[in-house]
Design a protein around this motif. Structure first.
Motif, short mmCIF file in Angstrom:
data_model
loop_
_atom_site.label_atom_id
_atom_site.label_comp_id
_atom_site.label_asym_id
_atom_site.label_seq_id
_atom_site.Cartn_x
_atom_site.Cartn_y
_atom_site.Cartn_z
N GLU A 196 2.04 -9.41 -0.64
CA GLU A 196 0.68 -9.00 -1.02
C GLU A 196 0.42 -7.55 -0.59
OE1 GLU A 196 -2.45 -11.68 0.48
OE2 GLU A 196 -3.67 -9.86 0.68
N ILE A 197 0.86 -7.21 0.62
CA ILE A 197 0.64 -5.84 1.12
C ILE A 197 1.37 -4.83 0.23
CG2 ILE A 197 1.11 -4.29 3.07
CD1 ILE A 197 0.69 -6.85 4.87
N PHE A 198 2.63 -5.16 -0.10
CA PHE A 198 3.40 -4.26 -0.96
C PHE A 198 2.75 -4.14 -2.34
CE2 PHE A 198 6.98 -4.73 2.04
CZ PHE A 198 7.31 -3.38 2.15
N ALA A 199 2.35 -5.27 -2.88
CA ALA A 199 1.75 -5.27 -4.22
C ALA A 199 0.47 -4.44 -4.23
CB ALA A 199 1.47 -6.70 -4.66
N ARG A 200 -0.29 -4.58 -3.16
CA ARG A 200 -1.56 -3.84 -3.08
C ARG A 200 -1.30 -2.32 -3.16
NH1 ARG A 200 -6.09 -6.25 -1.61
NH2 ARG A 200 -5.06 -7.96 -0.56
N LYS A 201 -0.18 -1.91 -2.54
CA LYS A 201 0.11 -0.48 -2.50
C LYS A 201 0.86 -0.01 -3.75
CE LYS A 201 -0.11 0.26 2.38
NZ LYS A 201 0.53 0.42 3.64
N LEU A 202 1.80 -0.85 -4.19
CA LEU A 202 2.70 -0.38 -5.25
C LEU A 202 2.27 -0.82 -6.66
CD1 LEU A 202 6.06 -1.14 -3.40
CD2 LEU A 202 4.86 1.04 -3.56
N SER A 203 1.78 -2.03 -6.76
CA SER A 203 1.45 -2.53 -8.10
C SER A 203 0.29 -3.51 -8.03
CB SER A 203 2.70 -3.22 -8.68
OG SER A 203 2.40 -3.80 -9.92
N PRO A 204 -0.95 -3.00 -7.91
CA PRO A 204 -2.10 -3.89 -7.75
C PRO A 204 -2.25 -4.90 -8.89
CG PRO A 204 -2.70 -1.60 -7.34
CD PRO A 204 -1.31 -1.58 -7.87
N GLY A 205 -1.72 -4.56 -10.05
CA GLY A 205 -1.82 -5.49 -11.18
C GLY A 205 -1.08 -6.79 -10.93
N LEU A 206 -0.15 -6.74 -9.99
CA LEU A 206 0.65 -7.94 -9.68
C LEU A 206 -0.11 -8.94 -8.80
CD1 LEU A 206 3.65 -8.65 -10.33
CD2 LEU A 206 4.23 -7.82 -8.05
N LEU A 207 -1.13 -8.43 -8.10
CA LEU A 207 -1.83 -9.25 -7.10
C LEU A 207 -2.34 -10.60 -7.63
CD1 LEU A 207 -3.87 -6.75 -4.90
CD2 LEU A 207 -2.17 -8.39 -4.12
#
Lengths: 567, 324
Positions: free
Chosen positions: B261-272
């Motif tokens: 979740e932390i990575f997604a928030r930074k790298l690809s918010p659309g994935l959240l």
């Protein structure tokens, strides 16, 4: 708070407002109900947190006819959680008719009604984790309900009634943390009550004698004493407490231990549905995730009209031990029966000889039915062994819509069927039990007529046929003996002390502060398994005691040495 | 309109802040002013907005110049919670004419069990959030008019934690009947009830300087809440979730999910939205805790009436369906 009896100073006196003996289904339910009431509760349990052979041996005793009744140490667990540590989890309330005085059922009639117990049944259902107190398929899961026997129309039997299944909930595991956290409940493990002493006038309990297997002894004084030790042990404890009278306690009219009932159960006949697709004999799941199963129930109106005992039946697979069923998984159970606990193994040992030929036939069944057997084993592993809410029993697909009938019926109360004290004593010096379970020809006759009625209705409705041998009813009823684990009626409830031991509030007639919460107080046995009702009885008694008892500083739960007590 | 009093709502853009702003706006006596980090002077709905850091005492003090009341709903990390409270109470300490309502939490009671009144000790032994809330309450000592509200579990259609997230877990059968792990009391309080309590706290003189628990008076257990919610969502039958499965969820699955979740928030918010949410281990303690808030004080001094669970769930479900 949970303690061990080894931590209690020798010869001390413990005091509490309420002392509950036995931490099984009834005792734990009582303690939970009494929690935060302002009363101090002392809960005494003979066993520890797991089964201990030495403690379990205290249950051993004699059986008059071993073909009719299992050994007293089986189907019972002397440990924290009691027999909920091994039970099957079937939950059913009694029916309103069970409480009635019925001319055709000798010694019937309770001093309370179904409505008196109803509010407590709801809470009992919750404690058993059996979901809502609703026992019909159409009300429990209306969107998913399906007919058990589609096309079976009968004015005598209903198929809409369901039984609900507990996880099965081990009360020690489920509620142990709450008891441990409570500061007004003190649970003492390895504390065996060996004697109840009455006051000089015999009208109240003065002291409870407690011993441990390691030789320690202490006593308990309480405003009220409640026995929750199960239907056999209650009678034993009352009969063995002879300080005041040689007859024991509550036994002025020789009623303690009499009227001992189990249930009449067995598997019989073949139900053949004209359309195999018209039968649903598996489990449904209620909204709460509880497994439920429909069964065939004899209607109360017909019980009254035809003088029949309460009766239910379920659709069952063929007798396991007969390899002619050709069902691989049943044969696998027979071959692996030594791995199965006694309580469940019993039906695999039905007197038939396991010859080499029979053994080979079972092996053949397993091999020829291998895909289904493997699938079934996976279902067992996933849904029973690994699941916290366990799939309740073995449900086998039917080959051609043919089933046997698994009946479970009410037994007539019979004063000659009894528990008494036998020869010898246990390691704590308590006399051992003697079990003399008996049935009557009335039992056989009523059962026979119920089955005949069912066979008639199956044929008349065009549903199919139910074929059985009427002359085999008694044999099948006795094939496995009295239904194991249901110990009912030994200290029955009633208004008349000449024919009962406790009153409507579960108080021993002649002793003002001695109470019993157990299936032993049921005057009749119903068709229902007893656990749910005995919990409801315990909760009702707890409510009564809460109203009746004023917390007293004289009965706080501290220890007092005998010398201090005298000063 | 001219007779309405101006009430500054700190944290006005959060779940609770939005509801309180709406409640004040719907009243015939208050005019809410949104305060938060979002810039702007006038919102699209015509309400005034003030942009400043709630932890900045002088900025807050200036913002209070033309207000008669302030509600503190600031959310955030432990430091933000305690610092914003320190700033608020310092700014209002010598301004008794300003009504102050501070949103605390039942978390201040920590791991205590049983029935709890507002005088119970604040143990704060269940994590940084509870400690920050205690610290925030202590700052209120300088502000005698401050009303402190200690709500239990605030739920309602827009509640991200206690309605929307729970609904998703129920629908995916990740929670259900938790056995003894769900035996704790869910001290639920509907967001509209918290709003009503806030409005009453601003207006009722006897409430000044008092602390109030807010919760359903006879709360359900978490198991009961999950079952009732699952029924309302038509996510039945529920499943029994074993202790083993809960351990796996919270100890084995939750940490990598959180990292993802932390990575997604930074790298690809659309994935959240496509990532399953972790069930944090801290919830296991909450779901088992047999604490029951005593709300008799709120019922008498704030004249609180509580939205029944069934009605609240019906609102939650219809609210979520409308959003869909």
């Amino acid at each position: 708070m949970i303690q061990d009896a080894s931590d209690i100073p020798d010869n001390s006196i413990l005091k509490s407002d309420i002392c509950v003996v036995g931490a099984g289904a009834a005792g734990i339910s009582m303690a939970l109900s009494l929690m935060e009431s302002g009363l101090s509760v002392l809960l005494l349990e003979s066993g520890g947190v797991s089964e201990e052979a030495e403690t379990q041996t205290l249950y051993e005793g004699e059986v008059a006819d071993e073909a009719l009744h299992s050994p007293p140490a089986s189907y019972r667990q002397r440990r924290f959680g009691g027999s909920t540590t091994i039970w099957g989890g079937r939950c059913m309330p009694m029916d309103p008719i069970d409480f009635e005085q019925r001319d055709y059922m000798p010694h019937s009639g309770w001093p309370i009604s179904f409505e008196d117990l109803r509010p407590y049944y709801e809470r009992a259902n919750q404690l058993c984790e059996a979901g809502n107190f609703v026992y019909s398929s159409t009300e429990s899961y209306p969107a998913r309900a399906r007919a058990m026997l589609s096309g079976f129309h009968s004015s005598n039997f209903s198929t809409e009634q369901i039984e609900r299944f507990s996880c099965p909930t081990n009360f020690a595991v489920r509620y142990g943390d709450r008891l441990a956290a409570a500061d007004d409940v003190r649970l003492i493990l390895h504390a065996n009550v060996t004697n109840i002493s009455l006051a000089e006038d015999g009208k109240s309990v003065r002291l409870v004698q407690v011993k441990t297997l390691s030789g320690k002894a202490f006593q308990v004084q309480a405003q009220h004493l409640v026995l929750c030790v199960g239907g056999l042990e209650v009678a034993r404890l009352l009969l063995a407490s002879r300080d005041h009278s040689n007859q024991g306690i509550g036994n002025e009219h020789d009623v303690v231990g009499r009227y001992y009932m189990c249930h009449l159960a067995g598997v019989i006949g073949t139900l053949a549905a004209a359309d195999p697709a018209s039968v649903w004999h598996g489990y449904d799941v209620s909204d709460e995730g509880v497994y439920c199963r429909q069964r065939i129930a004899l209607l109360p109106s017909q019980q009254r009209a035809q003088g029949l005992a309460n009766f239910v039946a379920r659709l069952h697979f063929p007798r396991m031990t007969d390899p002619r069923h050709r069902i691989g998984i049943l044969s696998a159970f027979c071959l692996g029966k030594f791995l199965i606990p006694y309580e469940y193994r019993k039906r695999l040992i039905d007197g038939g000889k396991t010859t080499l030929r029979v053994w080979l036939a079972h092996c053949r069944n397993v091999l020829l039915d291998l895909p289904y057997t493997v699938g079934f084993v996976w279902h067992l592993i996933r849904d029973r062994f690994l699941a916290e809410r366990k799939f309740p029993s073995i449900i086998i697909r039917s080959k051609g819509g043919r089933f046997s009938l698994d009946f479970h019926a009410e037994q007539e109360p019979n004063p000659e069927s009894r528990i008494s004290l036998g020869q010898g004593v246990d390691a704590l010096g308590m006399p051992r039990l003697r079990v003399d379970w008996r049935y009557t020809q009335g039992d056989v006759d009523k059962l026979r007529r119920s089955l005949a009625l069912f066979a008639h209705d199956v044929a008349e409705s065009g549903f199919g046929t139910f074929q059985y041998e009427p002359e085999m009813v008694e044999t099948e009823m006795l094939r496995y003996g009295a239904y194991g684990g249901h110990h009912i009626g030994t200290t029955r409830m009633g208004d008349d002390p000449r024919s009962s031991v406790v009153d409507a509030q579960c108080r021993v007639h002649a002793v003002s502060n001695l109470h019993i919460a157990s299936a032993s107080v049921f005057p009749t046995s119903s068709q229902a398994n007893p656990t749910l009702t005995l919990i409801a009885i315990a909760l009702r008694l707890a409510q009564h005691l809460k109203k009746q008892t004023v917390p007293s500083s004289d009965f706080n739960t501290s220890e007092i040495r005998p010398q201090e007590a005298r000063t | 309109m001219s007779q309405k009093i101006r009430v500054l709502v700190l944290g006005a853009d959060g779940f609770l802040g939005r509801q309180i702003v709406q409640g004040l706006r719907n009243s015939d006596w208050a005019l809410p002013i949104r305060a938060g980090r979002r810039t702007g002077i006038l919102d699209a709905d015509g309400l005034e907005r003030k942009c400043f850091d709630a932890c900045d005492q002088s900025a807050l003090s200036r913002a209070l110049d033309d207000t008669a009341g302030v509600v503190n709903c600031v959310a955030g990390g432990p430091e933000t919670l305690s610092e914003s409270a320190r700033a608020l109470f310092a700014a209002t300490a010598d301004r008794p004419e300003i009504a102050v309502v501070h949103m605390s939490s039942m978390a201040v009671y920590g791991s205590v069990s049983g029935r709890v009144t507002e005088t119970a000790p604040m143990l704060g032994d269940m994590g940084a959030y509870g400690l920050a809330k205690i610290q925030a309450e202590r700052f209120a000592a300088v502000c005698p008019q401050a009303v402190i509200l200690r709500p239990g579990i605030i739920y309602g259609a827009d509640s991200p934690q206690w309605s929307r997230r729970i609904a998703r877990w129920l629908q995916s059968r990740r929670i259900g009947d938790l056995g003894k792990a769900g035996d704790g009391f869910a001290n639920l309080v509907h967001v509209e009830d918290v709003t009503q309590a806030t409005l009453n706290a601003l207006r009722f003189a006897p409430a000044r300087g008092q602390i109030f628990n807010l919760s359903l008076p006879n709360p359900p257990t978490w198991n009961e809440y999950f079952l009732a919610f699952a029924k309302a969502l038509d996510a039945v039958p529920i499943r029994r979730i074993s202790a083993r499965a809960l351990k796996v969820e919270t100890k084995l699955i939750a940490p990598p999910l959180k990292i993802l979740e932390i990575f997604a928030r930074k790298l690809s918010p659309g994935l959240l939205p496509r990532l399953p949410e972790a069930i944090p281990p801290s919830l296991l303690g909450l779901w088992r805790q047999r604490i029951q808030l005593d709300v008799s004080k709120a019922e008498s001094l704030l004249e609180m009436k509580w939205t029944p669970l069934s009605a609240a769930l019906a609102k939650s479900v219809s609210g979520q369906e409308n959003k869909r």
